[in-house]
Design an enzyme around this catalytic site. Sequence first.
Site, PDB file in Angstrom:
ATOM      1  N   ASP A  51       3.545  -5.342   7.740  1.00 43.02           N
ATOM      2  CA  ASP A  51       2.283  -4.616   7.768  1.00 43.02           C
ATOM      3  C   ASP A  51       1.155  -5.648   7.675  1.00 43.02           C
ATOM      4  O   ASP A  51       1.063  -6.386   6.684  1.00 43.02           O
ATOM      5  CB  ASP A  51       2.238  -3.642   6.587  1.00 43.02           C
ATOM      6  CG  ASP A  51       0.936  -2.841   6.528  1.00 43.02           C
ATOM      7  OD1 ASP A  51      -0.097  -3.315   7.023  1.00 43.02           O
ATOM      8  OD2 ASP A  51       0.954  -1.735   5.950  1.00 43.02           O
ATOM      9  N   TYR A  72      -9.461  -1.198  11.380  1.00 42.90           N
ATOM     10  CA  TYR A  72     -10.800  -0.920  10.851  1.00 42.90           C
ATOM     11  C   TYR A  72     -11.220  -1.840   9.724  1.00 42.90           C
ATOM     12  O   TYR A  72     -12.301  -1.661   9.170  1.00 42.90           O
ATOM     13  CB  TYR A  72     -10.943   0.548  10.433  1.00 42.90           C
ATOM     14  CG  TYR A  72      -9.799   1.124   9.623  1.00 42.90           C
ATOM     15  CD1 TYR A  72      -9.654   0.830   8.282  1.00 42.90           C
ATOM     16  CD2 TYR A  72      -8.884   1.985  10.212  1.00 42.90           C
ATOM     17  CE1 TYR A  72      -8.607   1.371   7.546  1.00 42.90           C
ATOM     18  CE2 TYR A  72      -7.838   2.540   9.486  1.00 42.90           C
ATOM     19  CZ  TYR A  72      -7.699   2.229   8.158  1.00 42.90           C
ATOM     20  OH  TYR A  72      -6.667   2.768   7.436  1.00 42.90           O
ATOM     21  N   LYS A  73     -10.391  -2.796   9.382  1.00 45.56           N
ATOM     22  CA  LYS A  73     -10.776  -3.749   8.331  1.00 45.56           C
ATOM     23  C   LYS A  73     -11.370  -4.990   9.001  1.00 45.56           C
ATOM     24  O   LYS A  73     -12.497  -4.975   9.470  1.00 45.56           O
ATOM     25  CB  LYS A  73      -9.551  -4.062   7.471  1.00 45.56           C
ATOM     26  CG  LYS A  73      -8.990  -2.819   6.766  1.00 45.56           C
ATOM     27  CD  LYS A  73      -7.795  -3.186   5.900  1.00 45.56           C
ATOM     28  CE  LYS A  73      -7.096  -1.941   5.362  1.00 45.56           C
ATOM     29  NZ  LYS A  73      -7.907  -1.190   4.409  1.00 45.56           N
ATOM     30  N   ARG A  94     -12.681  -5.320  -6.278  1.00 34.40           N
ATOM     31  CA  ARG A  94     -12.164  -5.965  -5.082  1.00 34.40           C
ATOM     32  C   ARG A  94     -13.332  -6.416  -4.213  1.00 34.40           C
ATOM     33  O   ARG A  94     -14.242  -5.637  -3.928  1.00 34.40           O
ATOM     34  CB  ARG A  94     -11.309  -4.935  -4.326  1.00 34.40           C
ATOM     35  CG  ARG A  94     -10.117  -5.500  -3.640  1.00 34.40           C
ATOM     36  CD  ARG A  94      -9.207  -4.396  -3.123  1.00 34.40           C
ATOM     37  NE  ARG A  94      -9.901  -3.483  -2.220  1.00 34.40           N
ATOM     38  CZ  ARG A  94      -9.310  -2.907  -1.156  1.00 34.40           C
ATOM     39  NH1 ARG A  94      -8.036  -3.146  -0.866  1.00 34.40           N
ATOM     40  NH2 ARG A  94      -9.987  -2.083  -0.393  1.00 34.40           N
ATOM     41  N   PHE A 140       0.860  -1.169   0.000  1.00 37.54           N
ATOM     42  CA  PHE A 140       0.000   0.000   0.000  1.00 37.54           C
ATOM     43  C   PHE A 140       0.906   1.233   0.000  1.00 37.54           C
ATOM     44  O   PHE A 140       1.866   1.291   0.767  1.00 37.54           O
ATOM     45  CB  PHE A 140      -0.899  -0.035   1.232  1.00 37.54           C
ATOM     46  CG  PHE A 140      -1.965   1.021   1.222  1.00 37.54           C
ATOM     47  CD1 PHE A 140      -3.054   0.895   0.377  1.00 37.54           C
ATOM     48  CD2 PHE A 140      -1.868   2.134   2.027  1.00 37.54           C
ATOM     49  CE1 PHE A 140      -4.042   1.874   0.341  1.00 37.54           C
ATOM     50  CE2 PHE A 140      -2.850   3.120   2.004  1.00 37.54           C
ATOM     51  CZ  PHE A 140      -3.937   2.983   1.160  1.00 37.54           C
TER      52      PHE A 140
END
Lengths: 397, 397
Positions: B198, B223-224, B372, B129
């Site tokens: 990560d 938050y995922k 996605r 990312f």
Amino acid sequence: MSELALEAEKFDAADELAPLRDRFVLDGVVYLDGNSLGALPAVVPDRVADVVRRQWGELRIRSWDESGWWTAPERIGDRIAPLVGAAPGQIVVGDSTSVNVFKALVAAVRMADEAGEGRSEILVDATTFPTDGYLASSAARLTGHTLCAVTPAEVPAALSERTAAVLLNHVDYRTGRLHDLPGLTAAIHAAGALAVWDLCHSAGALPVGLDEHGVDLAVGCTYKYLNGGPGSPAYLYVRQELQSRFDSPLPGWNSHTDPFGMSPSYAPAPGALRGRVGTPDILSMLALEAALEVWDGVSVAAVRAKSLALTDFFLRCVRAYTEPGRVESVTPERHEERGSQVALRCPDAGAVMKRLISRGVVGDFRHPDVLRFGFTPLYVGFAETERAARILAEELA
Amino acid sequence: MSELALEAEKFDAADELAPLRDRFVLDGVVYLDGNSLGALPAVVPDRVADVVRRQWGELRIRSWDESGWWTAPERIGDRIAPLVGAAPGQIVVGDSTSVNVFKALVAAVRMADEAGEGRSEILVDATTFPTDGYLASSAARLTGHTLCAVTPAEVPAALSERTAAVLLNHVDYRTGRLHDLPGLTAAIHAAGALAVWDLCHSAGALPVGLDEHGVDLAVGCTYKYLNGGPGSPAYLYVRQELQSRFDSPLPGWNSHTDPFGMSPSYAPAPGALRGRVGTPDILSMLALEAALEVWDGVSVAAVRAKSLALTDFFLRCVRAYTEPGRVESVTPERHEERGSQVALRCPDAGAVMKRLISRGVVGDFRHPDVLRFGFTPLYVGFAETERAARILAEELA
């Protein structure tokens, strides 16, 4: 009823800010700790419930656009701007004060470096809240500068052609002393250096005048006089003319000029956006946004006038009620040197504050011997100020 | 009813995790975007209301002690720890992922520097990312290291006696490819370098095994798959044996060994606490704490098994329903190389996703041509997975 209590009643009756108290959730406690954590604005609970239940729970991912989550840091920055004397487009909200101190100071020394004058030194306020000094030390270490800690009064003499940037606190968190932001900023500029100010203890309590006085960068928290809630996000001000040179040590995807382009190379966004880093903490941030609504129609000048009246009155009451010599005020008498708190020294301050709190007068204790009383003009009145001084005197007797 | 739809019904009936769906607030939408923003756990709204109304509104400043605010970063870190295979005392929660990448990587190269072997290079995942790459670049610049971007597959060949640290992403945010954390970590260690991972797209979706595989430092968002809410604070893992050498570039008062001593000189706290910086954002943080309760009694192994079953089934349905060649899966077929998402490529992905969302199938679009679909096993079922594939096929037709 004592004369001072009668006087307090008159002050309250004449206080044009008195109705603002209804914008907060308060009880019988005399809350003189708003310089640590502001009281809860009445509008916040329902707003937060909506953010959680509807924006997150129902709209979910769509809220990044539809509920304005993505643009919250700059939108809320613009809401803070008039409170610190800044035109729009210069403030972003996010991260902690500590992290913003780091961004601001590294960016400042990089701007100084750019000028190519070999400025090798950072000055830091020796009396500032410790975290600023720790971060200044880290910034100096990482950018190869030396760090020199001086009191604000020593700054003019310490400035030289070696000075790259100066980090100062507007109001001393311990004594409540207000430093001369216009004069010090001018002196720093005259030496060719950049001025970075920490506004934690001044924003929302007194006029700051960032634009007017040409401050270069500034940071502040939002949970004291801005009542944003525990650990609500801090803010970063970058003067408009400097924004194109703001070279962040924390270049995250949120400050990319095209954040959803997902480019592997960094290209900073224009404007204050450049101070953003990662994904903003939306719950804390939108609680803050709601909290700022208490400022609708409120003049900072009126807040300042009441703040000085409250601290003047508190000092008078303390002197009238307390045996001479029992406490010593370390807060300056002169209005131009006073923030919005009164700090009293006594050897047994820790124990005294505990007793005060148990009697419903909430201030705080700062190591080793300071009783700290913060006055938030939006919700503190004169009668309760007199009562606090009276109970304090009883506990000191 | 199609054969696949019948099969989905059977899968759902046999799914031991199916009852967990009741722990979330969901509606008729097929929510396949939990890899971007997890759905709202049902326990969160009332908890947040309590934090706002009682803890902040009534207890105010007392909540730092009485409501456990001060210790929340390490307490919640310990709650995340078992989900990523870490013993307690190694994780603190706070700041954004970006900021934690910076802390972890600077600290890692400082540990490598300490060894005095002149290791001058940082390797960064070229497919990660973007924010990780930007922060790695900043860390390299500030510490005087060179930065080299390589794909995870190229890491073994790129490692050398010059390598100080390597920053890798466990699951590729675009393709959903799962990288070989044990093997790459071992290779990095064999080269004498430090491994920083990560975990944004793996934590909560599959076993990570931080302790087992000897990972040095790790960061992740919450938050995922951890459903902490929009922009909820990230976390930082520092392996126990390295904690005394963790030299933070962001040394705030919250990581001081005596934070209320207010000493002008910095002395880091022992343990994972050293990763803290400024005042934690309590509303976001305690929402996360509540959200983590959905994991009570849930095994990450069972979550992983269901995740693979869901993505397998989705791929089968897409192949059965969609004209061959219309989309191309960029998600690996092999289980050991797959995270918890399916990424499909088609030239008109942006427009297709818009139509899907309007029909109640929520995934997301990643520039330039990726559809996605994230599968959160805690709340996604097989029937809705079949439905998503069917509607996708209709929109692609």
